[in-house]
Write a protein that holds these residues in place. Structure first.
Motif, short mmCIF file in Angstrom:
data_model
loop_
_atom_site.label_atom_id
_atom_site.label_comp_id
_atom_site.label_asym_id
_atom_site.label_seq_id
_atom_site.Cartn_x
_atom_site.Cartn_y
_atom_site.Cartn_z
N VAL A 40 16.14 10.54 91.24
CA VAL A 40 15.18 11.48 90.65
C VAL A 40 15.89 12.52 89.80
O VAL A 40 15.42 12.89 88.71
N GLN A 41 17.04 13.01 90.26
CA GLN A 41 17.76 14.03 89.50
C GLN A 41 18.32 13.49 88.19
O GLN A 41 18.52 14.26 87.23
N LYS A 42 18.56 12.18 88.13
CA LYS A 42 19.12 11.59 86.91
C LYS A 42 18.03 11.21 85.90
O LYS A 42 18.35 10.92 84.74
N THR A 43 16.80 11.15 86.38
CA THR A 43 15.72 10.79 85.46
C THR A 43 15.40 11.96 84.53
O THR A 43 15.52 13.13 84.91
N SER A 44 14.99 11.63 83.34
CA SER A 44 14.64 12.66 82.35
C SER A 44 13.12 12.81 82.28
O SER A 44 12.37 11.84 82.48
N ALA A 45 12.68 14.02 82.00
CA ALA A 45 11.25 14.32 81.87
C ALA A 45 11.02 15.00 80.53
O ALA A 45 11.63 16.04 80.23
N SER A 46 10.13 14.43 79.73
CA SER A 46 9.90 14.96 78.38
C SER A 46 8.77 15.97 78.34
O SER A 46 8.85 16.99 77.65
N ARG B 106 8.61 16.15 88.65
CA ARG B 106 10.01 15.89 89.03
C ARG B 106 10.54 16.98 89.96
O ARG B 106 11.19 16.69 90.96
N LYS B 107 10.28 18.25 89.65
CA LYS B 107 10.72 19.34 90.52
C LYS B 107 10.06 19.27 91.88
O LYS B 107 10.68 19.53 92.91
N SER B 108 8.77 18.91 91.89
CA SER B 108 8.07 18.78 93.16
C SER B 108 8.67 17.67 94.02
O SER B 108 8.83 17.82 95.23
N GLU B 109 9.01 16.55 93.39
CA GLU B 109 9.62 15.43 94.13
C GLU B 109 11.00 15.81 94.66
O GLU B 109 11.36 15.45 95.79
N ILE B 110 11.76 16.55 93.86
CA ILE B 110 13.10 16.98 94.30
C ILE B 110 12.99 17.92 95.50
O ILE B 110 13.74 17.79 96.47
#
Length: 344
Positions: free
Chosen positions: A281-287, A295-299
């Motif tokens: 998840v930390q390596k995935t990019s979010a546009s 993404r922050k919620s999942e982290i």
């Protein structure tokens, strides 16, 4: 548990028989030994009366079954290993030990898969350092107390004699194994010796009435801490050398692993999965903004789960240790060990 060494026995279990002799380093004494089939404990049975027989110079047998999978019966067992040891040497004879299965814990770097091993538990000789140190610490504190409380003027040489004599015990020459075994004790005793010398000089001068109590109090505190540590080491060594210690250690270890292994391994597996997911998840990019928010919620969720699992692992270990204290057999063996400590 004191100084321990795991020694590989590659010739054991080959079917050709084998013999090994291990010698304890100078200044140390063998407290107990344990055999391991790879990373699995292999129980030894002391002859003829188990823990009621002296561990030193007694024959220890390791049994295997004649037929794998057969029901447990004394008649189905054969002697596969003979062990005898005293305070200085260990003799091991391979009668018919089976080869070690290749399935071992690959995460344990101290264990070589497929090799029989013997664990030597050793401790220092109490007569060399611990015993004299305990006596000199008590005498030094007594001399300081008498000199501080009494109105009589003692000779400074008489006041400093015991701390200086104690310093000679700290500066002993021995090999690295024994030095590491006594490193913490000697560090604290050395600090106490220095505080004794400072306090004795201050008391002998009797010219610092306002501040002479500070080094005296520090010397007493360091002295009490040293006495507790040295006495604790002596009591621990006495426990290790009781005849029932091996059985006590085996029972306590069995209770601990029966309660902790399944939960700990399950939590460890889940923890590795969560850490892998977090890394992805930390390596995935979010546009877009919505993707970054998700993404922050999942982290945060994964970090919370990881934190909870680590807390659960610690809780499982604490509960397993409590189960040891609740086990009736372990408590009975503890009482037996205490009696043997008082009546060696």
């Amino acid at each position: 548990m004191g100084t321990e060494y795991m020694v590989n026995l590659p010739q054991f279990g080959s079917g050709d028989g084998g013999h090994a002799r291990l010698v304890c380093p100078k200044g140390l004494t063998i407290d107990s030994i344990d055999m391991f089939q790879g990373d699995k404990y292999f129980q030894l049975h002391r002859q003829p009366q188990g823990s009621d027989t002296s561990k030193y110079w007694s024959l220890h047998h390791g049994y295997i079954r004649k037929v794998e999978g057969s029901q447990k019966s004394p008649n189905d067992r054969v002697v596969a290993l003979e062990v005898m040891y005293n305070r200085r040497r260990i003799e091991l004879h391979d009668r018919s030990l089976p080869p070690v299965p290749p399935e071992t814990d690959a995460n344990n770097a101290s264990v070589d898969p497929g090799v029989w091993q013997v664990r030597m538990s050793m401790s220092s000789r109490r007569s060399r350092f611990l015993g004299p140190t305990l006596g000199l610490l008590v005498c030094s504190m007594y001399a300081l107390l008498i000199n501080a409380v009494s109105e009589a003027n003692f000779s400074p040489v008489g006041t400093l004699g015991l701390p200086i004599l104690l310093g000679f015990l700290i500066a002993g020459e021995e090999h690295l194994v024994l030095s590491r075994t006594l490193a913490k004790v000697r560090w604290l005793v050395g600090l106490s010796t220095a505080s004794f010398v400072i306090a004795a000089c201050t008391i002998a001068a009797r010219q610092m009435s306002r501040f002479h109590g500070i080094p005296f109090i520090l010397a007493i505190l360091f002295g009490v801490a040293s006495i507790i540590m040295v006495f604790g080491h002596i009591a621990r060594i006495q426990l290790f050398r009781t005849n029932v210690f091996e059985e006590l250690r085996y029972k306590a270890s069995k209770v601990y692993h029966d309660h902790v292994d399944s939960k700990y391994e399950y939590n460890t597996t889940r923890l590795k999965d969560y850490i892998a997911q977090l890394d992805v998840v930390q390596k995935t990019s979010a546009s877009t903004r919505q993707e970054r928010k998700a993404r922050k919620s999942e982290i945060r969720k994964l970090k919370t789960n990881i934190k909870q699992l680590r807390a659960d692992r610690k809780y499982a270990v604490r509960q397993a240790r409590l189960e040891i204290l609740k086990d009736r057999k372990v408590l009975l063996l503890c009482g037996k060990a205490c009696l043997q400590m008082l009546r060696p």
